[in-house]
Every structure is written in structure tokens, then in C-alpha cells.
Design an enzyme around this catalytic site. Structure first.
Site, PDB file in Angstrom:
ATOM      1  NE  ARG A  51      -2.545   1.083   3.558  1.00  0.00           N
ATOM      2  CZ  ARG A  51      -3.265   0.929   4.666  1.00  0.00           C
ATOM      3  NH1 ARG A  51      -4.552   0.640   4.576  1.00  0.00           N
ATOM      4  NH2 ARG A  51      -2.725   1.046   5.865  1.00  0.00           N
ATOM      5  CE  LYS A 150      -2.269   4.715   6.942  1.00  0.00           C
ATOM      6  NZ  LYS A 150      -3.388   5.372   7.573  1.00  0.00           N
ATOM      7  CD  GLU A 183     -12.045   5.940   4.954  1.00  0.00           C
ATOM      8  OE1 GLU A 183     -11.427   4.939   5.310  1.00  0.00           O
ATOM      9  OE2 GLU A 183     -11.696   6.674   4.019  1.00  0.00           O
TER      10      GLU A 183
HETATM   11  N1  PXG Z   1      -9.462   4.759   7.009  1.00  0.00           N
HETATM   12  C1  PXG Z   1      -8.622   5.789   7.154  1.00  0.00           C
HETATM   13  C2  PXG Z   1      -8.984   7.114   6.592  1.00  0.00           C
HETATM   14  C3  PXG Z   1      -7.408   5.605   7.830  1.00  0.00           C
HETATM   15  O1  PXG Z   1      -6.570   6.631   7.959  1.00  0.00           O
HETATM   16  C4  PXG Z   1      -8.010   3.293   8.209  1.00  0.00           C
HETATM   17  C5  PXG Z   1      -9.181   3.537   7.506  1.00  0.00           C
HETATM   18  C6  PXG Z   1      -7.726   1.894   8.702  1.00  0.00           C
HETATM   19  O2  PXG Z   1      -6.734   1.261   7.903  1.00  0.00           O
HETATM   20  P1  PXG Z   1      -5.778   0.123   8.472  1.00  0.00           P
HETATM   21  O3  PXG Z   1      -4.945  -0.257   7.318  1.00  0.00           O
HETATM   22  O4  PXG Z   1      -4.972   0.726   9.601  1.00  0.00           O
HETATM   23  O5  PXG Z   1      -6.653  -0.977   8.946  1.00  0.00           O
HETATM   24  C7  PXG Z   1      -7.097   4.337   8.374  1.00  0.00           C
HETATM   25  C8  PXG Z   1      -5.834   4.091   9.117  1.00  0.00           C
HETATM   26  C9  PXG Z   1      -3.861   4.374  13.780  1.00  0.00           C
HETATM   27  C10 PXG Z   1      -3.889   5.295  12.635  1.00  0.00           C
HETATM   28  O6  PXG Z   1      -3.201   4.688  14.774  1.00  0.00           O
HETATM   29  C11 PXG Z   1      -4.462   4.836  11.496  1.00  0.00           C
HETATM   30  C12 PXG Z   1      -4.505   5.683  10.420  1.00  0.00           C
HETATM   31  C13 PXG Z   1      -4.016   6.952  10.503  1.00  0.00           C
HETATM   32  C14 PXG Z   1      -3.438   7.403  11.645  1.00  0.00           C
HETATM   33  C15 PXG Z   1      -3.356   6.568  12.740  1.00  0.00           C
HETATM   34  O7  PXG Z   1      -4.493   3.316  13.673  1.00  0.00           O
HETATM   35  N2  PXG Z   1      -5.058   5.266   9.270  1.00  0.00           N
END
Ligand code: PXG
Length: 285
Positions: A51, A150, A183
């Protein structure tokens, strides 16, 4: 004191500095990943690396290390900090450039890795579930900037997070420009309706979360029917169960959406089943 991996070297936090001319700082021009280490192993490392490189490619950012070198760097950072269970932040910035927006003026992209403790919700939240609201701030349209990237540009989500803070809740649901559920600000969202597990589809304009795909896999293994489709606020309000997923948060039950109690106001049976399956799974891989 923690050790930071910065552009190929392990350094003390005081030495881990980014230039004020880095476009990561000036424009939020860069990409990142948040990863978890469980029992000494980095969870779904390949998915996160894939990713990261896809995000970088999408914004025409060339990471100055191979995926293998980045994996090694993560392991080095974890070893240097003697960590076995941790949260890892991997960041790639555009690099130093001129004061105008042009990424063409930027030098070598900067890469750093921070590994430390996990910032999860309080234990009570996992047991009792949490309340969320719908934000009035919409998710950026996929046609403007793909939510699959991301990027270091979280202002859109941060504005929605302010709404959550102002409402006295921990998270806010963001809708797309058509009003469909995307989300939360840093988590994907799921509902359970009549025994079926439903989550917004990629087409809704979401980040394809690593935890989201693990939960979908675990549901399939448990023979819980799953569906990825458009969801409205009505679907959330009338759901039997609701939960959020994210690398940091893992699986968090939601029991209140915009003051509508979800189910009986307690974390639901399928949410609890999947949470157990998730905890078992992270211990075995
Ligand atoms: N949606 C968004 C907008 C995100 O930023 C997720 C979904 C979940 O994705 P993952 O791959 O983590 O299952 C994110 C995750 C944290 C953290 O501490 C996560 C994100 C950004 C900052 C902190 O979990 N993004």
C-alpha cells in the site's frame, strides 16, 4: 529513549529532524503507513509495504529504497528499541524544495520510521462500545484525490475529527459527496444486519484498510456472510451491530450513532466473535 530510523541511519529522537523546506512539512506532500507488531512479528507487513508503494506511485513519489530495504529497516528499528509489541509509523516525505508548490524542485524524498507504544482507546471502550457521530465534513471525492492514497494530507479527516471532539465522542463517520457512508477519520466501518456483515465498498471512496481486509477474511472463515456495498446513515441507525477497524484501534464496537442506539446498546455477538477471532489470529501469524 527510543531510536529512530532516519534516511538509512538509526539516530536519537533529537537527531531525527526534518527540514522546514521539506514539502512534507510545507504541503503535506508525502505518504505514510501505520503498522502493528504482535509478539515480535510485524502484522501484515507485505500488505502495508504494498500500500505504501502504491500510494507513493499514485502521487509520483519515488521511495529511495527497495521494499526489501524498507522491511529490513523496520526490523532494525524494532530490534534497536527491543520491541515485541508495538505501533510503527513509516513516513515518506517529498523532500526539501523551493517555497513554491512544485514537487519538481524537491531533492531526495525523506524516509523515517518511529516505533513505540500503542495509542488505543481505553479498555472500557472495547468492553462497552462507543458513541460516534456523522460529520458534516464530507470525505474528499475520489475524483479529486483517491482516498486509497494514505497521504500526509489528513486535513479533511482532521476537520471531521474536530466535529467528533466538539460532540464529545471519539470518532466521526464521513460520507462521500453522494451522502453514502465512507469511513471514520482513521478507521473503516462495518455493520451487521440480519447476520450479514456489511462494509462500504471500495467504490464508496474509502481507504482500503488492512484491518478491514483481515476482518473480511476472518468473517469468511467463520462462515459469516459478507457484503461490500453503498451504505446510508439509515443503514447505520438501524443496524443490529456496528464496529470500526484500524491498525491502532483494532476492532472497536460502536453502540450509538448520532444518538440512535445500535442494537441493545451493547457490543453485539458477531462483533465479539470477530474480535476474538482477530485476537487469536494476530497471535498465530
Ligand atoms: N481509514 C482511514 C482514513 C485511515 O486513515 C483506516 C481507515 C484503517 O486502515 P488500516 O490499514 O490501519 O486498517 C485508516 C488508518 C492508527 C492510525 O493509529 C491509522 C490511520 C491513521 C493514523 C493513525 O491506527 N489510518
Amino acid at each position: 529513549m527510543s531510536v529512530i530510523w532516519m534516511n538509512g541511519k538509526l539516530v536519537a529522537p533529537q537527531q531525527a529532524t526534518v527540514s522546514i523546506f521539506d514539502h512534507g512539512v510545507l504541503y503535506g506532500d508525502g505518504v505514510f503507513e501505520g503498522l502493528r507488531q504482535y509478539h515480535g512479528r510485524v502484522f501484515r507487513l507485505s500488505d502495508h509495504i504494498k500500500r505504501l508503494y502504491a500510494s507513493a506511485r499514485a502521487i509520483r513519489l519515488e521511495i529511495p529504497y527497495s521494499p526489501e530495504a524498507i522491511k529490513t529497516a523496520i526490523e532494525e528499528t524494532l530490534q534497536a528499541n527491543k520491541l515485541v509489541d508495538s505501533y510503527i509509523r513509516l513516513v515518506v516525505t517529498r523532500g526539501g524544495g523551493s517555497l513554491d508548490i512544485s514537487p519538481a524542485t524537491c531533492g531526495t524524498p525523506g524516509v523515517f520510521i518511529i516505533a513505540g507504544s500503542i495509542a488505543m482507546y481505553p479498555e472500557d471502550t472495547y468492553r462497552q462500545g462507543m458513541a460516534i457521530i456523522t460529520a458534516s465534513t464530507p470525505r474528499i471525492a475520489a475524483a479529486a484525490l483517491s482516498p486509497r492514497i494514505k497521504s500526509l494530507n489528513y486535513l479533511n479527516n482532521i476537520m471531521a475529527k474536530w466535529e467528533a471532539i466538539d460532540a464529545g465522542v471519539a470518532e466521526a463517520v464521513m460520507l462521500n459527496h453522494l451522502g453514502f457512508v465512507c469511513e471514520c477519520t482513521a478507521d473503516n466501518i462495518f455493520i451487521v444486519r440480519d447476520g450479514q456483515l456489511i462494509t462500504p465498498a471500495e467504490e464508496s471512496g474509502i481507504l482500503l484498510g488492512v484491518t478491514r481486509s483481515v476482518v473480511l477474511e476472518l468473517a469468511a472463515k467463520a462462515e459469516i456472510p459478507t457484503r461490500q456495498t453503498n451504505l446510508t446513515r439509515y443503514d447505520l441507525y438501524t443496524a443490529d451491530e456496528c464496529f470500526l477497524t484500524g491498525t491502532g484501534a483494532e476492532i472497536v464496537p460502536v453502540v450509538d450513532v448520532d444518538k440512535r442506539l445500535i442494537g441493545d446498546g451493547k457490543p453485539g455477538a458477531i462483533t465479539r466473535q470477530l474480535t476474538q477471532a482477530f485476537h487469536d489470529y494476530v497471535r498465530t501469524v
